[in-house]
Motif scaffolding. Structure first.
Motif, PDB file in Angstrom:
ATOM      1  N   THR A  16       0.793  -1.228   0.000  1.00  0.00           N
ATOM      2  CA  THR A  16       0.000   0.000   0.000  1.00  0.00           C
ATOM      3  C   THR A  16       0.825   1.277   0.000  1.00  0.00           C
ATOM      4  O   THR A  16       0.361   2.303  -0.488  1.00  0.00           O
ATOM      5  CB  THR A  16      -0.935   0.021   1.236  1.00  0.00           C
ATOM      6  OG1 THR A  16      -0.140  -0.116   2.422  1.00  0.00           O
ATOM      7  CG2 THR A  16      -1.930  -1.115   1.155  1.00  0.00           C
TER       8      THR A  16
ATOM      9  N   PRO B  43      -3.659  -6.737   0.350  1.00  0.00           N
ATOM     10  CA  PRO B  43      -4.908  -6.062   0.729  1.00  0.00           C
ATOM     11  C   PRO B  43      -5.761  -5.681  -0.474  1.00  0.00           C
ATOM     12  O   PRO B  43      -6.981  -5.564  -0.357  1.00  0.00           O
ATOM     13  CB  PRO B  43      -4.409  -4.828   1.492  1.00  0.00           C
ATOM     14  CG  PRO B  43      -3.031  -4.598   0.981  1.00  0.00           C
ATOM     15  CD  PRO B  43      -2.476  -5.939   0.680  1.00  0.00           C
TER      16      PRO B  43
ATOM     17  N   PHE C 163      -9.594  -6.695  -0.861  1.00  0.00           N
ATOM     18  CA  PHE C 163     -10.641  -5.716  -1.152  1.00  0.00           C
ATOM     19  C   PHE C 163     -11.471  -6.177  -2.344  1.00  0.00           C
ATOM     20  O   PHE C 163     -12.714  -6.072  -2.339  1.00  0.00           O
ATOM     21  CB  PHE C 163      -9.997  -4.354  -1.431  1.00  0.00           C
ATOM     22  CG  PHE C 163     -10.991  -3.237  -1.617  1.00  0.00           C
ATOM     23  CD1 PHE C 163     -11.429  -2.494  -0.537  1.00  0.00           C
ATOM     24  CD2 PHE C 163     -11.507  -2.936  -2.881  1.00  0.00           C
ATOM     25  CE1 PHE C 163     -12.352  -1.472  -0.702  1.00  0.00           C
ATOM     26  CE2 PHE C 163     -12.427  -1.921  -3.060  1.00  0.00           C
ATOM     27  CZ  PHE C 163     -12.852  -1.186  -1.966  1.00  0.00           C
TER      28      PHE C 163
ATOM     29  N   ARG D 178     -13.966  -8.796  -1.423  1.00  0.00           N
ATOM     30  CA  ARG D 178     -15.108  -8.371  -0.609  1.00  0.00           C
ATOM     31  C   ARG D 178     -16.073  -7.460  -1.348  1.00  0.00           C
ATOM     32  O   ARG D 178     -17.264  -7.436  -1.047  1.00  0.00           O
ATOM     33  CB  ARG D 178     -14.615  -7.642   0.649  1.00  0.00           C
ATOM     34  CG  ARG D 178     -13.909  -8.551   1.640  1.00  0.00           C
ATOM     35  CD  ARG D 178     -13.834  -7.894   3.020  1.00  0.00           C
ATOM     36  NE  ARG D 178     -13.202  -6.587   2.982  1.00  0.00           N
ATOM     37  CZ  ARG D 178     -11.903  -6.383   3.121  1.00  0.00           C
ATOM     38  NH1 ARG D 178     -11.095  -7.420   3.291  1.00  0.00           N
ATOM     39  NH2 ARG D 178     -11.408  -5.159   3.092  1.00  0.00           N
ATOM     40  N   TYR D 179     -15.552  -6.685  -2.290  1.00  0.00           N
ATOM     41  CA  TYR D 179     -16.391  -5.690  -2.960  1.00  0.00           C
ATOM     42  C   TYR D 179     -16.368  -5.901  -4.471  1.00  0.00           C
ATOM     43  O   TYR D 179     -15.435  -6.488  -5.024  1.00  0.00           O
ATOM     44  CB  TYR D 179     -15.918  -4.268  -2.633  1.00  0.00           C
ATOM     45  CG  TYR D 179     -15.918  -3.956  -1.154  1.00  0.00           C
ATOM     46  CD1 TYR D 179     -17.101  -3.676  -0.481  1.00  0.00           C
ATOM     47  CD2 TYR D 179     -14.722  -3.952  -0.440  1.00  0.00           C
ATOM     48  CE1 TYR D 179     -17.096  -3.399   0.890  1.00  0.00           C
ATOM     49  CE2 TYR D 179     -14.701  -3.669   0.919  1.00  0.00           C
ATOM     50  CZ  TYR D 179     -15.892  -3.396   1.577  1.00  0.00           C
ATOM     51  OH  TYR D 179     -15.892  -3.139   2.913  1.00  0.00           O
TER      52      TYR D 179
ATOM     53  N   LEU E 224     -19.869   2.740  -0.858  1.00  0.00           N
ATOM     54  CA  LEU E 224     -19.016   2.741   0.331  1.00  0.00           C
ATOM     55  C   LEU E 224     -18.939   4.146   0.910  1.00  0.00           C
ATOM     56  O   LEU E 224     -19.201   5.134   0.221  1.00  0.00           O
ATOM     57  CB  LEU E 224     -17.596   2.263  -0.015  1.00  0.00           C
ATOM     58  CG  LEU E 224     -17.432   0.821  -0.507  1.00  0.00           C
ATOM     59  CD1 LEU E 224     -15.991   0.593  -0.926  1.00  0.00           C
ATOM     60  CD2 LEU E 224     -17.814  -0.165   0.587  1.00  0.00           C
TER      61      LEU E 224
ATOM     62  N   GLY F 113     -16.238   6.786   2.731  1.00  0.00           N
ATOM     63  CA  GLY F 113     -14.797   7.001   2.861  1.00  0.00           C
ATOM     64  C   GLY F 113     -14.490   8.394   3.375  1.00  0.00           C
ATOM     65  O   GLY F 113     -15.378   9.206   3.605  1.00  0.00           O
TER      66      GLY F 113
ATOM     67  N   GLU G 171      -9.777   7.516   1.197  1.00  0.00           N
ATOM     68  CA  GLU G 171      -9.342   6.330   1.949  1.00  0.00           C
ATOM     69  C   GLU G 171     -10.570   5.486   2.275  1.00  0.00           C
ATOM     70  O   GLU G 171     -11.500   5.940   2.948  1.00  0.00           O
ATOM     71  CB  GLU G 171      -8.617   6.737   3.224  1.00  0.00           C
ATOM     72  CG  GLU G 171      -8.068   5.543   3.988  1.00  0.00           C
ATOM     73  CD  GLU G 171      -7.284   5.963   5.226  1.00  0.00           C
ATOM     74  OE1 GLU G 171      -6.431   5.177   5.674  1.00  0.00           O
ATOM     75  OE2 GLU G 171      -7.542   7.064   5.750  1.00  0.00           O
ATOM     76  N   LEU G 172     -10.539   4.240   1.780  1.00  0.00           N
ATOM     77  CA  LEU G 172     -11.674   3.342   1.984  1.00  0.00           C
ATOM     78  C   LEU G 172     -11.434   2.429   3.172  1.00  0.00           C
ATOM     79  O   LEU G 172     -12.332   2.193   3.987  1.00  0.00           O
ATOM     80  CB  LEU G 172     -11.897   2.504   0.718  1.00  0.00           C
ATOM     81  CG  LEU G 172     -12.101   3.312  -0.574  1.00  0.00           C
ATOM     82  CD1 LEU G 172     -12.177   2.393  -1.773  1.00  0.00           C
ATOM     83  CD2 LEU G 172     -13.362   4.169  -0.466  1.00  0.00           C
ATOM     84  N   GLU G 173     -10.228   1.889   3.252  1.00  0.00           N
ATOM     85  CA  GLU G 173      -9.805   1.071   4.376  1.00  0.00           C
ATOM     86  C   GLU G 173      -8.369   1.454   4.698  1.00  0.00           C
ATOM     87  O   GLU G 173      -7.747   2.246   3.986  1.00  0.00           O
ATOM     88  CB  GLU G 173      -9.894  -0.425   4.023  1.00  0.00           C
ATOM     89  CG  GLU G 173     -11.292  -0.922   3.776  1.00  0.00           C
ATOM     90  CD  GLU G 173     -11.327  -2.406   3.456  1.00  0.00           C
ATOM     91  OE1 GLU G 173     -10.233  -2.998   3.323  1.00  0.00           O
ATOM     92  OE2 GLU G 173     -12.423  -2.949   3.326  1.00  0.00           O
ATOM     93  N   SER G 174      -7.829   0.913   5.763  1.00  0.00           N
ATOM     94  CA  SER G 174      -6.461   1.233   6.154  1.00  0.00           C
ATOM     95  C   SER G 174      -5.491   0.852   5.029  1.00  0.00           C
ATOM     96  O   SER G 174      -5.346  -0.310   4.687  1.00  0.00           O
ATOM     97  CB  SER G 174      -6.083   0.485   7.435  1.00  0.00           C
ATOM     98  OG  SER G 174      -4.755   0.765   7.797  1.00  0.00           O
TER      99      SER G 174
ATOM    100  N   ASP H  93      -6.665   3.234  -0.884  1.00  0.00           N
ATOM    101  CA  ASP H  93      -7.228   4.493  -1.371  1.00  0.00           C
ATOM    102  C   ASP H  93      -7.828   4.292  -2.754  1.00  0.00           C
ATOM    103  O   ASP H  93      -7.356   3.461  -3.532  1.00  0.00           O
ATOM    104  CB  ASP H  93      -6.147   5.583  -1.462  1.00  0.00           C
ATOM    105  CG  ASP H  93      -5.569   5.924  -0.102  1.00  0.00           C
ATOM    106  OD1 ASP H  93      -6.227   5.624   0.904  1.00  0.00           O
ATOM    107  OD2 ASP H  93      -4.451   6.491  -0.060  1.00  0.00           O
TER     108      ASP H  93
END
Length: 586
Positions: free
Chosen positions: A341, A382, A386, A389-390, A396, A398, A411-414, A417
């Protein structure tokens, strides 16, 4: 009146003798006078730069009055007599050598220098020593860059570090200030005041020559035992019994060494291999690592591409970290292969010296002795998580992480982006007006437009969360009938009109002469085309209706090329290629 004098014969003889004697004495005086005149001429014919002898006749304050027998006396500073090479205290009547600077200037003064005479004499003696390759004595003044400065008879000389000894010295070797040594002059230039000396030349001449032709134990490929005699930054000198051999740092170990002292110590007895032997120059090159097998042999079989191994971090640079897989085998984890990331991460943020890591072998180049390793490949991806899951079309929440000229990063999750492109923010606004409505840290709802795991990119949309007002307007409009539009902006570059439901339209450029329209004026127009968040209209019925209007399409036409570019496969990284190959095997 004429007078006559009678003289007898005896008186006449006596007179003739006296006249003859006087004539002889006059000739002798003339010769002596000429000699004295020549001597005086020699004194007065001195030239600037000439060395002469003169005596101190008196003192006048800080000056010594010197008489050289010239037209006038000279005044020389007492301080110039400090370097008196002839010894003795400065006193009246003492005689010294001086250099003539000027004779009988406009004021009739004579100018002499004791200091310059001493230096000139010293340089003459040094030139003679240089010519004959004779030894001179000097005193160490101080350590400077590249060596030492040395006082040789009052002249500052340079002693290069490479010429201090027959072998390189350690930093703590006993070469101290004010020590006296014997030197040989290797280079001199009086005009530039340049003098270079060598202590090594003196030591070489004193060292007995060893006839290596009689040493049968020193031959290329043979093993020999010696004692570590000296350690430098670039290697180790080993005493082989009357002759020294060089063990270079790269030949000490197969693994990376910062300094030879990390493995060897002075006085240690070691067995080495003779790599090169030059009998003519008495040079012996040694190797220690060559006694062990080359760990890079069969490296591809021991570390196949795609395999996971453990190693220790031995070095960290700005571009990555080196990981030791075994003694003598190191691989590089490039910074791009450290995190899924964070693309701009510094290696020290991911690993530390001494860390034990699990890494994946990405590439092996046995010829260049290089192994490329990956750290992130041994961790969960990651982006893949992601994607699992999506899906495209999911909604979502963010937080805006940063804002650029081309869009907004959310930023959607840690660590994950997504980008909302500028054209995907609003249906009816474009440019800076849209960006001004958003700020860093703002919460925002988005819809997933595309997920590209390989390129690690997620395309998001915000305007797609609501219906397209322009498309709805077009669906209820006829293209062969005019509609009323109000002029809201008119300038030399364009004319903007407002339709029903706050829909904005732009008059065709061929018709947009600002002097024909006024603000607030109502103009009948026909629909012609759509460009992003604007409709294109004309005061005349359109002969050809664009496809975007025929099918009441939204902005998909204007962003089709961008969507296609986002979905095109990216140039794969080395880690991507390895992962694909592993997936095919499984």
């Amino acid at each position: 009146m004429t007078c006559w004098l009678r003289i007898n014969e005896s008186t006449q003889s006596t007179l003739l003798v006296n006249i003859s004697q006087r004539r002889v004495m006059t000739e002798q005086n003339t010769i002596e006078f000429i000699k004295l005149l020549d001597q005086a001429s020699e004194k007065y014919c001195v030239k600037p730069g000439q060395i002469i002898r003169a005596s101190v006749v008196s003192f006048d304050g800080d000056y010594a009055v010197v008489d050289a027998g010239l037209k006038s006396e000279a005044y020389v500073k007492k301080s110039e007599f400090k370097e008196n090479a002839e010894g003795g205290a400065l006193a009246i009547g003492s005689e010294y050598q001086f250099m003539v600077l000027d004779v009988g200037n406009n004021y009739g003064e004579t100018s002499l220098s004791r200091e310059k005479a001493v230096k000139f004499i010293v340089w003459e003696s040094l030139a003679e020593s240089f010519k004959n390759s004779s030894i001179v004595t000097g005193r160490i003044l101080e350590r400077v860059k590249g060596g030492f400065t040395v006082d040789v008879k009052g002249i500052k000389a340079f002693l290069p570090g490479s010429l201090v000894d027959v072998r390189p010295l350690l930093k703590d070797d006993a070469i101290q200030e004010n020590q006296e040594f014997e030197f040989k002059i290797v280079k001199m230039d009086h005009r530039r005041n340049n003098l270079v000396v060598s202590r090594k030349s003196v030591l070489d001449a004193q060292t007995p020559k060893v006839d290596l032709s009689q040493r049968t134990d020193i031959a290329e490929g043979k093993q020999i035992t010696g004692v570590v005699k000296n350690i430098t930054d670039y290697g180790v000198f080993v005493d082989l019994g009357g002759v020294d051999g060089l063990l270079h740092i790269t030949d000490i170990s197969w693994k990376r060494l910062k300094h030879p002292s990390d493995m060897l110590k002075i006085g240690e007895e070691i067995t080495v291999k003779v790599l090169h032997f030059e009998k003519e120059k008495n040079r012996v090159s040694l190797g220690l690592k060559q006694l062990a097998g080359d760990p890079w042999e069969d490296i591809s079989q021991r570390y196949p591409v795609g395999s996971k191994v453990f190693g220790i971090v031995t070095n960290i640079t700005d571009y990555g970290a080196f990981v030791e897989l075994e003694e003598g085998i190191e691989g590089l984890v490039h910074v791009s292969e450290m995190s899924w990331t964070n693309k701009n991460i510094h290696p020290t943020k991911a690993v530390q010296l001494g860390d034990e890591l699990e890494v994946m072998v990405l590439e092996v180049d046995a010829g260049r002795r290089r192994i490329s390793l990956g750290l992130k490949q041994c961790q969960t991806n990651p982006w893949q998580q992601f994607s699992d899951r999506y899906s495209k079309g999911d909604h979502l929440d963010g937080v805006i992480k940063s804002i650029a000229d081309f869009g907004v990063f959310v930023e959607l999750e840690s660590g994950i982006d997504g980008l909302i492109h500028l054209n995907d923010l609003s249906w009816v606004e474009v440019g800076e007006k849209v960006i001004n409505d958003y700020s860093k840290g703002m919460e925002i709802k988005v819809i997933i437009l595309n997920i590209d795991v390989k390129r690690e990119r997620i395309s998001l949309g915000h305007k797609q969360l609501v219906n397209d007002p322009i498309a709805e307007y077009l669906s209820n409009s006829r293209f062969d009938e005019s509609v009323e539009a109000k002029v809201i902006e008119a300038n030399s570059s364009r004319v903007i009109l407002e339709l029903e439901n706050d829909i904005k339209a732009i008059l065709k450029s061929s018709e947009s002469k600002s002097d024909h329209y006024e603000l607030g004026q109502t103009v009948p127009v026909y629909l012609v085309d759509r460009k992003n968040c604007f409709l294109v209209v004309s005061t005349q019925p359109a002969k050809v209706i664009s496809d975007s209007l025929k099918h009441s399409q939204t902005e998909q036409d204007s962003t089709a090329m961008r969507r296609q570019a986002e979905e095109e496969p990216a140039q794969p990284t080395l880690g991507d290629i390895v992962r694909d190959q592993l997936d095919k095997r499984s």
